[in-house]
Design an enzyme around this catalytic site. Structure first.
Site, PDB file in Angstrom:
ATOM      1  N   ARG A   1      44.103  55.409  51.256  1.00 20.68           N
ATOM      2  CA  ARG A   1      44.513  54.474  50.195  1.00 20.68           C
ATOM      3  C   ARG A   1      45.217  55.243  49.080  1.00 20.68           C
ATOM      4  O   ARG A   1      46.241  54.790  48.551  1.00 20.68           O
ATOM      5  CB  ARG A   1      43.307  53.706  49.650  1.00 20.68           C
ATOM      6  CG  ARG A   1      42.687  52.713  50.634  1.00 20.68           C
ATOM      7  CD  ARG A   1      41.717  51.755  49.973  1.00 20.68           C
ATOM      8  NE  ARG A   1      40.578  52.418  49.361  1.00 20.68           N
ATOM      9  CZ  ARG A   1      39.425  52.702  49.967  1.00 20.68           C
ATOM     10  NH1 ARG A   1      39.272  52.371  51.250  1.00 20.68           N
ATOM     11  NH2 ARG A   1      38.434  53.300  49.326  1.00 20.68           N
TER      12      ARG A   1
ATOM     13  N   LYS B   1      45.816  41.631  34.698  1.00 23.24           N
ATOM     14  CA  LYS B   1      45.998  40.446  35.537  1.00 23.24           C
ATOM     15  C   LYS B   1      44.659  39.859  35.950  1.00 23.24           C
ATOM     16  O   LYS B   1      43.705  40.593  36.207  1.00 23.24           O
ATOM     17  CB  LYS B   1      46.804  40.798  36.790  1.00 23.24           C
ATOM     18  CG  LYS B   1      47.285  39.570  37.560  1.00 23.24           C
ATOM     19  CD  LYS B   1      47.512  39.850  39.035  1.00 23.24           C
ATOM     20  CE  LYS B   1      46.219  39.789  39.829  1.00 23.24           C
ATOM     21  NZ  LYS B   1      46.448  39.785  41.290  1.00 23.24           N
TER      22      LYS B   1
ATOM     23  N   GLU C   1      47.273  34.124  36.186  1.00 19.77           N
ATOM     24  CA  GLU C   1      47.636  33.750  37.568  1.00 19.77           C
ATOM     25  C   GLU C   1      46.771  32.621  38.118  1.00 19.77           C
ATOM     26  O   GLU C   1      45.722  32.867  38.710  1.00 19.77           O
ATOM     27  CB  GLU C   1      47.527  34.971  38.495  1.00 19.77           C
ATOM     28  CG  GLU C   1      47.910  34.672  39.928  1.00 19.77           C
ATOM     29  CD  GLU C   1      47.832  35.880  40.849  1.00 19.77           C
ATOM     30  OE1 GLU C   1      48.083  35.722  42.054  1.00 19.77           O
ATOM     31  OE2 GLU C   1      47.525  36.987  40.370  1.00 19.77           O
TER      32      GLU C   1
ATOM     33  N   LYS D   1      51.901  33.860  35.933  1.00 19.26           N
ATOM     34  CA  LYS D   1      52.137  34.226  37.337  1.00 19.26           C
ATOM     35  C   LYS D   1      51.673  33.082  38.237  1.00 19.26           C
ATOM     36  O   LYS D   1      50.558  33.093  38.754  1.00 19.26           O
ATOM     37  CB  LYS D   1      51.401  35.531  37.686  1.00 19.26           C
ATOM     38  CG  LYS D   1      51.643  35.973  39.139  1.00 19.26           C
ATOM     39  CD  LYS D   1      50.998  37.307  39.466  1.00 19.26           C
ATOM     40  CE  LYS D   1      51.215  37.676  40.928  1.00 19.26           C
ATOM     41  NZ  LYS D   1      50.680  39.010  41.281  1.00 19.26           N
TER      42      LYS D   1
END
Length: 340
Positions: free
Chosen positions: A46, A136, A177, A219
């Site tokens: 990752r 976010k 979002e 978003k």
């Protein structure tokens, strides 16, 4: 709260026809994508994949900000440079996903509520010290028989607004979002209705929580028929429906709308964004941008396959997809770009 700093950062995130790269997949989600391609599911793979992204030459020409995950913002390049610092040096603004995931909503089968408000104030302070300038939080809204419920719409909108207020208190621009999911057989008309309801609830709650609209980014999903709906409207029909829905619900004070890709193919996401900007850009109060994850990363991931020898080809693919979306913001994207 430094109001002007928030406004300036929000404007910077959607300036120059650029968009956001969402590289904030949780470890389980990232591992699933790796597993499908036979890539080892380890912290090191990752890390290596994230390094491939943050060191991609020319990425800043199309990408203004990158959303990181908790593990990612703590990781470093092989030379010891923290990823957040590497992004800053590349002229890309670091951001951070701060919700802890969507969980089953009690008493509401088939619906979820996003968690993560507990301890968020302290986590935002830490992320800010690590270089993050925006954050976010994702809420998911399912469409189905009797769904979404009013309770799910209101609860998720309230959580988004509380998150946004805490972000601005900490000096971070909130990316808000509310995602109406594409899964299902619902029509484009139904998507428009649910998306509109979700956005109306979100802005009611943002105002209740005294969130500075000029210092945030929205978003949302594009208004699209469900993935298994027999009627799949044209690119232009989806573009028209999406923008008309936003015009009815999103205040002009918001500087930018950065769409999520939501499972669309890379090419369709670019084509739909392009159609919106061709048809509406000159008379919209906010910028129409992108905040894509898979629609930018997936082709690069498929090329990389966890192999060091494939890094350069994967980076070229990443830049290509970012440039396609830069062109879509300008209304200049064409099918020919996919053949070059």
């Amino acid at each position: 709260m430094n109001t002007q700093q928030l406004i300036d950062t929000a404007k910077e995130l959607v300036a120059g026809d650029k968009g956001l790269l969402a590289m904030d997949e949780s470890n389980p989600t990232c591992n699933k994508r790796f597993a499908k391609l036979g890539i080892p599911q380890t912290e090191e793979t990752r890390r290596a994949y994230r390094e491939l992204i943050v060191t991609t030459p020319g990425l800043a020409e199309s990408i203004s900000g990158a959303i990181l995950y908790d593990e990612t913002i703590r990781q470093k390049k092989r030379d010891g440079t923290p990823f957040a610092k590497a992004l800053i040096e590349a002229s890309i603004i670091p951001g951070i996903k701060v919700d802890t995931g969507a969980k089953q909503m009690a008493g509401h089968p088939g619906e979820k509520i996003t968690e993560g408000l507990d301890g968020l104030r302290d986590r935002l302070k830490e992320y800010s010290l690590m270089g993050a300038r925006f954050a976010k939080w994702r809420a998911v809204i399912a469409v189905g028989d009797g769904l979404p419920s009013r309770s799910a719409l209101e609860a998720n909108a309230h959580a988004l607004a509380r998150y946004a207020a805490l972000c601005q208190e900490a000096g971070l621009v909130p990316v808000v979002e509310p995602e109406v999911l594409m899964a299902g057989e619902h029509s484009l008309e139904r998507s428009v209705k649910v998306t509109g309801e979700a956005l109306r609830n979100v802005f009611i709650q943002l105002n209740c929580q005294r969130v500075l609209l000029e210092g945030m980014i929205l978003k949302p999903n594009m208004a699209l028929p469900g993935l298994t709906c027999p009627a799949q409207e044209t690119v232009n029909d989806a573009a028209d429906a999406t923008v008309k829905c936003l015009l009815r619900t999103v205040p002009a004070a918001v500087p930018g709308v950065a769409f999520l890709s939501g499972g669309q193919s890379a090419e369709l996401a670019s084509a739909r964004l392009n159609a919106m900007n061709i048809r509406f850009k000159s008379h919209l109060p906010w910028a129409l941008a992108f905040s894509f994850a898979r629609a930018i990363q997936q082709p690069a991931l498929e090329l990389w396959k966890g192999e060091e020898a494939n890094v350069s080809a994967a980076q070229q693919s990443l830049v290509h997809r970012a440039r396609c979306n830069l062109a879509a913001r300008r209304g200049e994207y064409t099918d020919a770009m996919e053949r070059n």
